[in-house]
Write a protein that holds these residues in place. Sequence first.
Motif, short mmCIF file in Angstrom:
data_model
loop_
_atom_site.label_atom_id
_atom_site.label_comp_id
_atom_site.label_asym_id
_atom_site.label_seq_id
_atom_site.Cartn_x
_atom_site.Cartn_y
_atom_site.Cartn_z
N ASN A 85 0.82 -1.22 0.00
CA ASN A 85 0.00 0.00 0.00
C ASN A 85 0.85 1.26 0.00
O ASN A 85 0.33 2.36 0.23
N VAL A 86 2.14 1.10 -0.24
CA VAL A 86 3.05 2.25 -0.26
C VAL A 86 3.72 2.33 -1.62
O VAL A 86 4.15 1.31 -2.17
N MET A 87 3.81 3.53 -2.17
CA MET A 87 4.52 3.75 -3.43
C MET A 87 5.41 4.97 -3.31
O MET A 87 5.03 5.96 -2.67
N VAL A 88 6.59 4.90 -3.91
CA VAL A 88 7.53 6.02 -3.85
C VAL A 88 8.04 6.32 -5.25
O VAL A 88 8.23 5.40 -6.07
N SER A 89 8.25 7.60 -5.53
CA SER A 89 8.79 8.00 -6.84
C SER A 89 10.09 8.77 -6.66
O SER A 89 10.28 9.47 -5.66
N ALA A 90 10.97 8.62 -7.61
CA ALA A 90 12.22 9.37 -7.67
C ALA A 90 12.67 9.39 -9.12
O ALA A 90 12.37 8.46 -9.88
N PRO A 91 13.42 10.42 -9.53
CA PRO A 91 13.81 10.53 -10.94
C PRO A 91 14.85 9.50 -11.37
O PRO A 91 14.95 9.16 -12.54
N CYS A 121 12.16 -3.34 0.75
CA CYS A 121 11.11 -3.37 1.79
C CYS A 121 9.77 -3.84 1.22
O CYS A 121 8.78 -3.92 1.96
N GLY A 122 9.73 -4.10 -0.07
CA GLY A 122 8.48 -4.52 -0.70
C GLY A 122 7.60 -3.40 -1.18
O GLY A 122 6.46 -3.61 -1.58
N VAL A 123 8.15 -2.17 -1.14
CA VAL A 123 7.40 -0.99 -1.55
C VAL A 123 7.43 -0.86 -3.07
O VAL A 123 8.44 -1.13 -3.71
N ARG A 124 6.31 -0.43 -3.64
CA ARG A 124 6.27 -0.20 -5.08
C ARG A 124 7.01 1.10 -5.43
O ARG A 124 6.95 2.07 -4.67
N THR A 125 7.69 1.11 -6.56
CA THR A 125 8.46 2.27 -6.96
C THR A 125 8.12 2.67 -8.40
O THR A 125 7.65 1.85 -9.19
N THR A 126 8.37 3.94 -8.69
CA THR A 126 8.11 4.46 -10.02
C THR A 126 8.97 5.70 -10.23
O THR A 126 9.50 6.27 -9.27
N HIS A 127 9.09 6.11 -11.49
CA HIS A 127 9.74 7.39 -11.79
C HIS A 127 8.71 8.48 -12.03
O HIS A 127 9.08 9.63 -12.31
#
Length: 274
Positions: free
Chosen positions: A37-43, A54-60
């Motif tokens: 239930n957590v998502m993080v974005s970074a360039p 940690c199993g967190v979803r990631t995206t740009h």
Amino acid sequence: KMEQDLREIKVGFIGAGKMAHGIAQGILLSGKVSPGNVMVSAPSLNNLGKFKDCGVRTTHCNTEVVQVSQVLFLAVKPHVIPSVLQEVSAVVTPQHIIVSVAAGVTIATLEGLLPTGSMVLRLMPNLPCVVQEGALLFCRGSRAGPGEAGLLRGLLSSCGLVEEGPEAFIDIHTGLSGSGVAYVYMLAEAMAEGAVKMGMPSALANRIAAQTVLGAGRLLRDSGQHPAQLRADVCTPGGTTIFGLHALERGGLRAAAMGAVEAATERARELGGK
């Protein structure tokens, strides 16, 4: 009901630096919010690996994070805030709870950059959130009410001490606690070096200094006593501690610490253009 709300809530982070990781770690370690239930974005990929671990979803894509989140943490550098909010404003809704951890960026600035009616809170955490011993202070914007404040408290309670105050206290908290952990590390380093000077091996001195800081902090927090009282409790007439304290007073430790909080607070205010 709050536990149920937290289990179902979707949390997003724009920015993947140390502060975002510290908050995310604190939230996840509590077990209240699942990694899915957590998502993080970074360039770039530089900081996303530790979130993936940690199993967190990631995206740009910052917009993607906003679209899948209910609580959105803005964890980017202060100077990046205007461009990030310009990018995502089209998908921000009145149901989003926007939490900024950008030092010096005021509620008025955030509300001015976001769509009218946005719910905004401003948060200043510190690095020990990563071990669930942080000190966090937040304030509410014009549309954020007790419900949003309670939700944020519940979400962050596993990160450490969570307090609410007026916005004027945020920059002071930055100087006291956000930057203050570095002052404590410097003191611990200096204490250990003193022990090395007197003949103790460095590794042992550092372990003992760390435990001394930890123990003193927990006693100060849990006893509820004023620091001066606890300090007096350690001193005996003509004993070792009063001689050590005298050396610290001669070196100007008290004035230097007060000056450090003042300097860091003023710098936080400068970052906000105040």
